[in-house]
Design a protein around this motif. Structure first.
Motif, PDB file in Angstrom:
ATOM      1  N   LEU A 164       0.833  -1.206   0.000  1.00 32.77           N
ATOM      2  CA  LEU A 164       0.000   0.000   0.000  1.00 32.77           C
ATOM      3  C   LEU A 164       0.867   1.254   0.000  1.00 32.77           C
ATOM      4  N   ALA A 165       1.927   1.248   0.805  1.00 33.71           N
ATOM      5  CA  ALA A 165       2.821   2.412   0.832  1.00 33.71           C
ATOM      6  C   ALA A 165       3.441   2.651  -0.532  1.00 33.71           C
ATOM      7  N   ARG A 166       3.835   1.585  -1.198  1.00 35.83           N
ATOM      8  CA  ARG A 166       4.429   1.729  -2.530  1.00 35.83           C
ATOM      9  C   ARG A 166       3.414   2.276  -3.530  1.00 35.83           C
ATOM     10  N   ALA A 167       2.189   1.762  -3.484  1.00 30.71           N
ATOM     11  CA  ALA A 167       1.160   2.220  -4.426  1.00 30.71           C
ATOM     12  C   ALA A 167       0.795   3.682  -4.191  1.00 30.71           C
ATOM     13  N   LEU A 168       0.791   4.100  -2.939  1.00 34.21           N
ATOM     14  CA  LEU A 168       0.430   5.476  -2.636  1.00 34.21           C
ATOM     15  C   LEU A 168       1.566   6.446  -2.953  1.00 34.21           C
ATOM     16  N   ALA A 169       2.796   5.994  -2.798  1.00 28.48           N
ATOM     17  CA  ALA A 169       3.934   6.898  -2.929  1.00 28.48           C
ATOM     18  C   ALA A 169       4.468   6.992  -4.337  1.00 28.48           C
ATOM     19  N   ILE A 170       4.453   5.881  -5.053  1.00 27.29           N
ATOM     20  CA  ILE A 170       5.147   5.829  -6.337  1.00 27.29           C
ATOM     21  C   ILE A 170       4.213   5.258  -7.385  1.00 27.29           C
ATOM     22  N   SER A 171       4.223   5.863  -8.571  1.00 27.63           N
ATOM     23  CA  SER A 171       3.488   5.318  -9.710  1.00 27.63           C
ATOM     24  C   SER A 171       4.360   5.420 -10.931  1.00 27.63           C
ATOM     25  N   GLY A 172       4.024   4.678 -11.972  1.00 29.69           N
ATOM     26  CA  GLY A 172       4.817   4.727 -13.200  1.00 29.69           C
ATOM     27  C   GLY A 172       5.571   3.430 -13.409  1.00 29.69           C
ATOM     28  N   ASP A 173       5.666   3.007 -14.641  1.00 30.32           N
ATOM     29  CA  ASP A 173       6.374   1.781 -15.001  1.00 30.32           C
ATOM     30  C   ASP A 173       7.850   2.079 -15.202  1.00 30.32           C
ATOM     31  N   GLU A 174       8.714   1.175 -14.741  1.00 33.70           N
ATOM     32  CA  GLU A 174      10.155   1.408 -14.785  1.00 33.70           C
ATOM     33  C   GLU A 174      10.657   1.694 -16.203  1.00 33.70           C
ATOM     34  N   LEU A 175      10.119   0.988 -17.206  1.00 33.13           N
ATOM     35  CA  LEU A 175      10.656   1.105 -18.554  1.00 33.13           C
ATOM     36  C   LEU A 175       9.897   2.124 -19.399  1.00 33.13           C
ATOM     37  N   ARG A 176       8.779   2.588 -18.928  1.00 34.26           N
ATOM     38  CA  ARG A 176       7.966   3.445 -19.786  1.00 34.26           C
ATOM     39  C   ARG A 176       7.950   4.903 -19.349  1.00 34.26           C
ATOM     40  N   SER A 177       7.995   5.147 -18.080  1.00 32.76           N
ATOM     41  CA  SER A 177       7.982   6.537 -17.628  1.00 32.76           C
ATOM     42  C   SER A 177       8.716   6.645 -16.310  1.00 32.76           C
ATOM     43  N   PRO A 178       9.283   7.802 -16.027  1.00 34.79           N
ATOM     44  CA  PRO A 178       9.978   7.962 -14.755  1.00 34.79           C
ATOM     45  C   PRO A 178       9.014   7.788 -13.592  1.00 34.79           C
ATOM     46  N   PRO A 179       9.468   7.253 -12.460  1.00 34.99           N
ATOM     47  CA  PRO A 179       8.581   7.108 -11.322  1.00 34.99           C
ATOM     48  C   PRO A 179       8.117   8.469 -10.811  1.00 34.99           C
ATOM     49  N   LEU A 180       6.927   8.505 -10.289  1.00 31.44           N
ATOM     50  CA  LEU A 180       6.377   9.743  -9.757  1.00 31.44           C
ATOM     51  C   LEU A 180       6.271   9.604  -8.248  1.00 31.44           C
ATOM     52  N   LEU A 181       7.015  10.383  -7.520  1.00 29.84           N
ATOM     53  CA  LEU A 181       6.999  10.318  -6.067  1.00 29.84           C
ATOM     54  C   LEU A 181       6.076  11.396  -5.532  1.00 29.84           C
ATOM     55  N   VAL A 182       5.541  11.144  -4.348  1.00 32.85           N
ATOM     56  CA  VAL A 182       4.710  12.153  -3.712  1.00 32.85           C
ATOM     57  C   VAL A 182       5.578  13.344  -3.316  1.00 32.85           C
ATOM     58  N   ALA A 183       4.946  14.392  -2.821  1.00 26.19           N
ATOM     59  CA  ALA A 183       5.665  15.609  -2.460  1.00 26.19           C
ATOM     60  C   ALA A 183       6.789  15.304  -1.476  1.00 26.19           C
ATOM     61  N   ASP A 184       7.801  16.183  -1.455  1.00 28.24           N
ATOM     62  CA  ASP A 184       8.973  15.930  -0.632  1.00 28.24           C
ATOM     63  C   ASP A 184       8.629  15.733   0.836  1.00 28.24           C
ATOM     64  N   SER A 185       7.594  16.414   1.322  1.00 27.07           N
ATOM     65  CA  SER A 185       7.217  16.251   2.724  1.00 27.07           C
ATOM     66  C   SER A 185       6.807  14.823   3.011  1.00 27.07           C
ATOM     67  N   HIS A 186       6.074  14.196   2.084  1.00 29.30           N
ATOM     68  CA  HIS A 186       5.695  12.798   2.227  1.00 29.30           C
ATOM     69  C   HIS A 186       6.861  11.885   1.878  1.00 29.30           C
ATOM     70  N   ALA A 187       7.673  12.301   0.935  1.00 34.35           N
ATOM     71  CA  ALA A 187       8.785  11.453   0.505  1.00 34.35           C
ATOM     72  C   ALA A 187       9.756  11.209   1.645  1.00 34.35           C
ATOM     73  N   HIS A 188      10.028  12.229   2.432  1.00 34.58           N
ATOM     74  CA  HIS A 188      10.936  12.036   3.562  1.00 34.58           C
ATOM     75  C   HIS A 188      10.330  11.069   4.570  1.00 34.58           C
ATOM     76  N   ASP A 189       9.023  11.191   4.832  1.00 34.44           N
ATOM     77  CA  ASP A 189       8.358  10.250   5.739  1.00 34.44           C
ATOM     78  C   ASP A 189       8.455   8.829   5.209  1.00 34.44           C
ATOM     79  N   LEU A 190       8.300   8.685   3.894  1.00 37.66           N
ATOM     80  CA  LEU A 190       8.370   7.365   3.279  1.00 37.66           C
ATOM     81  C   LEU A 190       9.746   6.735   3.482  1.00 37.66           C
ATOM     82  N   VAL A 191      10.802   7.476   3.139  1.00 36.92           N
ATOM     83  CA  VAL A 191      12.157   6.934   3.275  1.00 36.92           C
ATOM     84  C   VAL A 191      12.487   6.681   4.734  1.00 36.92           C
ATOM     85  N   ASP A 192      12.061   7.579   5.617  1.00 37.26           N
ATOM     86  CA  ASP A 192      12.345   7.440   7.040  1.00 37.26           C
ATOM     87  C   ASP A 192      11.675   6.191   7.611  1.00 37.26           C
ATOM     88  N   ALA A 193      10.401   5.987   7.278  1.00 37.30           N
ATOM     89  CA  ALA A 193       9.692   4.822   7.788  1.00 37.30           C
ATOM     90  C   ALA A 193      10.243   3.532   7.192  1.00 37.30           C
TER      91      ALA A 193
END
Length: 414
Positions: A164-193
């Motif tokens: 669920l965390a992966r689906a909410l934070a990141i979208s996009g296929d590795e070979l077709r488009s760059p991954p889309l990460l949530v805003a930096d405020s959420h991104a730091h929480d994601l990496v930290d957790a």
């Protein structure tokens, strides 16, 4: 042919070692993925990563021909009229969010998986749940499950939370488009957790591979502000994942990629070296040379070593490993063009102007000097040859008198 397997090494960025999405060419003739080279330059570098020649953002030129070639080789999804007829309308994210937030702690695995499925299929649903706080809850649940995981059921719950965390934070296929990460405020929480989860899991735990994969994708798409705040525990945990590749083989490569994504920030290179990443990269390259790993693992190991050798501690760590210089020299001209460029970068860094006599003698003894001479004869990129020639010229007076080096080769190609 519908995949990139036949031409993947031709379409790979020398920095990220991933298939390029938006190729740009430097004046040196080297082509990079725009995202990777822009991140490199934003980290404070002012030179071409392969050749070491001066480079700025304004020097980059879009390579439209290569871009069209990459697009023509991407797999195209197939669809049929039946797919359109049988597709169900998307479920409402509001109801899923209510189930997710009001259920017991942790929620049933089915609720977590259904929310992840909807988030991965609908960007609108994903953004709604992120804005409503579902990502923070998924991360807290993942940390809690990792700390208290003892039974098989706990393992399923942790995997569902991570999904669920992966689906909410990141979208996009590795070979077709760059991954889309949530805003930096959420991104730091994601990496930290995710760091907390990885630290809490025992070596050999099957969930480690999922956590490291999440960190790989998150650090790839993270902005400079997030990368500058990575914790030392993350580098120790990722290095441990590479070290534990025997018990958890699926975590080694994404751990190397996550370290590679973080290393353009100078502080992170120092933290990675301190955690032992250079030592483990050399060990992985040794395993690959002995037949225990593949070409991809070797490319990643050499790319990480090339990044770590951009700092003095990284160069010292490679030179201090009993097989550091030897394994880099051994893999040169045996793996791929991307690996050759990284190997020459490592040898050039280790044998820089500050190299001691012991290092120079070691390079001659293990055949690194001879391999650099072979680069000048081989069908390599001109920039790679120039980098090898610069190293040989720098220490030709020392190496020409060594019984381990052919004075004829040095005099002929310099």
């Amino acid at each position: 042919m519908e995949d990139l397997s036949g031409m993947r090494h031709h379409l790979t960025c020398p920095i990220s070692l991933q298939p390029m999405q938006d190729p740009v060419t430097a004046p040196t003739g080297i082509t990079y993925d725009r995202r990777a080279i822009e991140r490199w330059l934003a980290a404070g570098h002012a030179t071409c990563p392969v050749t070491g020649q001066p480079l700025s953002l304004a020097d980059l030129t879009p390579n439209h021909t290569l871009r069209r070639l990459i697009q023509s080789w991407r797999p195209r999804p197939t669809s049929s009229p039946a797919d359109v007829v049988t597709t169900e309308p998307p479920r409402q994210p509001e109801a899923l969010f209510q189930n997710l937030m009001l259920c017991s702690c942790p929620p049933p695995v089915g609720v977590l998986r259904e929310a992840a499925e909807v988030a991965s299929q609908s960007d609108a649903a994903r953004r709604y749940m992120v804005d409503a706080g579902a990502l923070q809850r998924a991360l807290r649940l993942a940390v809690s499950c990792a700390k208290h995981q003892q039974e098989e059921e706990g393992s399923h719950e942790l995997e569902a939370c991570l999904g669920l965390a992966r689906a909410l934070a990141i979208s996009g296929d590795e070979l077709r488009s760059p991954p889309l990460l949530v805003a930096d405020s959420h991104a730091h929480d994601l990496v930290d957790a995710a760091t907390d989860v990885l630290v809490a899991l025992a070596p050999g735990d099957a969930a480690r591979a999922s956590v490291v994969e999440l960190l790989d994708r998150a650090t790839e798409a993270a902005g400079q502000a997030v990368l500058e705040r990575l914790r030392p525990e993350l580098f120790r945990a990722l290095t441990a994942a590479v070290c534990d590749r025997g018990s958890c083989p699926g975590a080694a490569r994404p751990a190397l990629r996550a370290l590679l994504h973080a290393c353009p920030v100078g502080r992170n290179r120092a933290l990675a070296v301190e955690a032992g990443a250079a030592h483990e990269a050399v060990e992985l390259a040794l395993d690959a040379a002995a037949g225990a790993g593949g070409r991809r693992a070797t490319e990643l190991a050499l790319a990480l070593l090339a990044e770590l050798c951009a700092c003095a501690d990284g160069r010292a760590a490679v030179a201090a490993h009993p097989a550091g210089v030897a394994v880099v020299a051994r893999r040169l001209l045996r793996v791929s063009a991307a690996a050759d460029a990284c190997a020459v970068r490592v040898l050039a860094a280790v044998a820089g102007r500050a190299a001691g006599p012991e290092v120079l003698r070691e390079m001659a003894r293990v055949g690194a000097v001879g391999k650099l001479c072979c680069v000048l004869q081989a069908d390599c990129d001109a920039a790679v040859k120039d980098a090898a020639r610069a190293v040989l010229r720098l220490h030709s007076a020392v190496w020409s008198g060594s019984p381990c080096v052919s004075a004829y080769l040095l005099s002929r190609y310099l």
